[in-house]
Motif scaffolding. Sequence first.
Motif, mmCIF file in Angstrom:
data_model
loop_
_atom_site.group_PDB
_atom_site.id
_atom_site.type_symbol
_atom_site.label_atom_id
_atom_site.label_comp_id
_atom_site.label_asym_id
_atom_site.label_seq_id
_atom_site.Cartn_x
_atom_site.Cartn_y
_atom_site.Cartn_z
ATOM 1 N N THR A 56 39.177 35.602 47.245
ATOM 2 C CA THR A 56 40.079 36.628 47.639
ATOM 3 C C THR A 56 40.840 36.985 46.645
ATOM 4 N N GLU A 57 41.765 38.034 46.548
ATOM 5 C CA GLU A 57 42.660 38.527 45.725
ATOM 6 C C GLU A 57 43.782 37.369 45.300
ATOM 7 N N ILE A 109 42.421 34.673 43.094
ATOM 8 C CA ILE A 109 42.451 35.241 41.620
ATOM 9 C C ILE A 109 43.877 34.920 41.074
ATOM 10 N N ASP A 110 44.929 35.503 41.837
ATOM 11 C CA ASP A 110 46.180 35.383 41.526
ATOM 12 C C ASP A 110 46.639 33.704 41.177
ATOM 13 N N GLN A 156 37.874 36.701 37.207
ATOM 14 C CA GLN A 156 37.135 37.469 37.985
ATOM 15 C C GLN A 156 35.610 37.547 37.754
#
Length: 792
Positions: free
Chosen positions: A2-3, A6-7, A297
């Motif tokens: 998920t984003e 990544i954060d 990513q």
Amino acid sequence: MTELDIDHLETLHRRLLWLSCWTIHNANHLRDKDEGDVKVGGHQASSASMAAILTALYFHALRPEDRIAVKPHAGPVFHAIHYLMGNMPLEKMQNFRGYGGVQSYPSRTKDVDDVDFSTGSVGLGVAITSFASMVQDYLEGHGREAPLGRMVALIGDAELDEGNIYEALQEGWKHDLRNVWWVIDYNRQSLDGVVREGLFGRIEAIFSAFGWRVVRLKYGALQRAAFDEPGGEALRNWIDDCPNALYSALTFQGGAAWRKRLIEDFGEDSEARALIDRRDDAELARLMENLGGHCLQSLCEAFDEAKSDDTPTVFLAYTVKGWGTPLAGHKDNHAGLMTPAQMAEFQTAMAVPEGEEWQPFAAVSDEAKLRGFLNDVPFFAKGARRYAAPALSCPERVTLNDKVLSTQAGFGKILDQIARQGGPLADRILTCSPDVTVSTNLGGWVNRRGLFARDARADTFRDERIPSAQKWAFSPNGQHIELGIAEMNLMLMLGAAGLSHSLFGERLIPVGTVYDPFVARGLDALNYACYQDARFLLVGTPSGVTLAPEGGAHQSIGTPLIGMAQDGLAAFEPAFLDELSIIMDWSFDYLQRDGEGDPDERTWLRDETGGSVYLRLSTRPMEQPHHRDDAAFEQGVIDGAYWLREPGHNAEVVIAYQGTVADQAIEAAGRIAGDRRDIGVLAVTSADRLNAGWTAARRARARGQAAAESLAERLLGRLPSHCTLITVIDGHPATLSWLGAVAGHRTVPLGVEHFGQTGTIGDLYRHFGIDADAIVAAASRIAPGRPIRLMA
């Protein structure tokens, strides 16, 4: 992925980049140093180039069963990971490269965090992962049911100059290597400069030739998105064509330099110029430095895709050395350090408040969410990943009754007897040899226990009914691994198998044979295996100029000194079969010890800690002595020496020998005895242990233990001061010459100091002065009294 994941990874990346750089800065600029100390050092730039790769691996891709060899110069990032996870105390980090602090390079024996393989900049940490994977396959073939892990190596591109990496590649291909990942930090800089253009093509071709999957991680997500814009193809072509040195220089200079050069090179290409103009200098620098090795990513996607099978995979991850720091791209940054002013600038950029430099979660906006993410990271889910395995019971000692036999042949017969008897020890012995299995007398063992391969392979000669003394069939439950003729690979295999109890929770007793002169060929990897506290039995045979007809290329000189000098390795050179039997029986137990290091006050050796063992054996058949089974004799064999002929109170000469020159020493003593009083003969089975006990006892006395006395001192201290020691060995004379220093006796050391040549054993013994005549002549020159007859 998920984003939000990544954060979290981006946050962790920044934390690790900061903590690793701060650890090095603290050691060099803030911590008190002794007067006259040079800089502490560290590798801020080399750590920075790998920070994203380690983040993606440890916090996304890896599982607890995986084992990792971290690029040595990325050690500060590795330690920062464990500090962040609560596995490393602050004081260890604050004392980086200091006494008692974290090591310069990850060390499984000297660091407190979860180091799988020790590493140093010599390629050995890379290569051992291949052999660890082969050991894992071996264990699976012998019934281990645990999930297979990946053996992962993180490599600097300059480290690929090391030849042992390519020897390991070929050996891996022979053994159907699988479950290995090598991640190359392709920052295109080495210690002194910039890596040669086009190296990536050579790397890809070599790995592909050996059946590896090659994954090129060149462009990050920002770059790939820019390539889809108008003018993007021109940008891609420019990046591909840009020389390494120029790319590094522009990275160091920053956004304005990037803009100037790109606009100049794009010329009339309006679309490409517009792509550049849409970004300010900071955005442009971020785009051009967004290589695959820094893009979380891209890294995570590549690792996830490679998980689909067990194909060995090399990731060529393009990076910038010093990425994210003021040192990025400069050709001198390898050992460079940020100045205090640069560090202050870096601290501001990383948003770390003053006074919170050591806080693991400083500058983290939502610590609770990040901790929640960390609680679910698979790699750390099971805690520490060091295992232990119970010690194996050893069978009754094998005794040999041969009247005349060499120690090499005796070694083979003892192993064959163990194989025939069976039992826990026999089932856990793993033998290996670099294409000298039969000629080092492992043939009997292999015939009984077979050769290992993941897939069964028949013995074609046997199937075709061609007579052969060797049964050369392969199967998953075979117990011998046949290696190619590369001694580095043998030592790496012994190192990997000798760590099996700790890496995989399964005890193995690795036994490796090698021609003794070629111990030196694998010495770097032997030292590396011992540094990691791997446990194995190394048999160097045949040895010395005693291998007379083979000539100088196959005759060892300095290996007894290697045995003495190598830490973690107890070296023996028995002359007789009963000595060999006692030593091998003791060795199987010694390899499995893992106790406290308190010394045994009989020898002052720390035997309870255990270690590896090196046997230097010979092909020379020796007439065996009468049966000896008293406890004092057996203890002397293990401790390093015993009186074969005890000297009298007025001894004028003592002959001390080690190894296959025993018959020469015995003959000389008989000839001298009629002319000199109370002559003694000291049988040295281990100059290594005898010397180590002596130096340990001296250290103990220096610490106030006045009664400390070593075996060497007990043996030689009773000799009269006028007694002369004649030492003799088929090896370097320094191996035994130190005996004179124990109690201050005059010493005449005989041995071999120069390359040998072909001839008979008698020829060479006479040539080098290690025969009975030479010993008698030495006694005649230095001992008082009547002349000694020089010929028998």
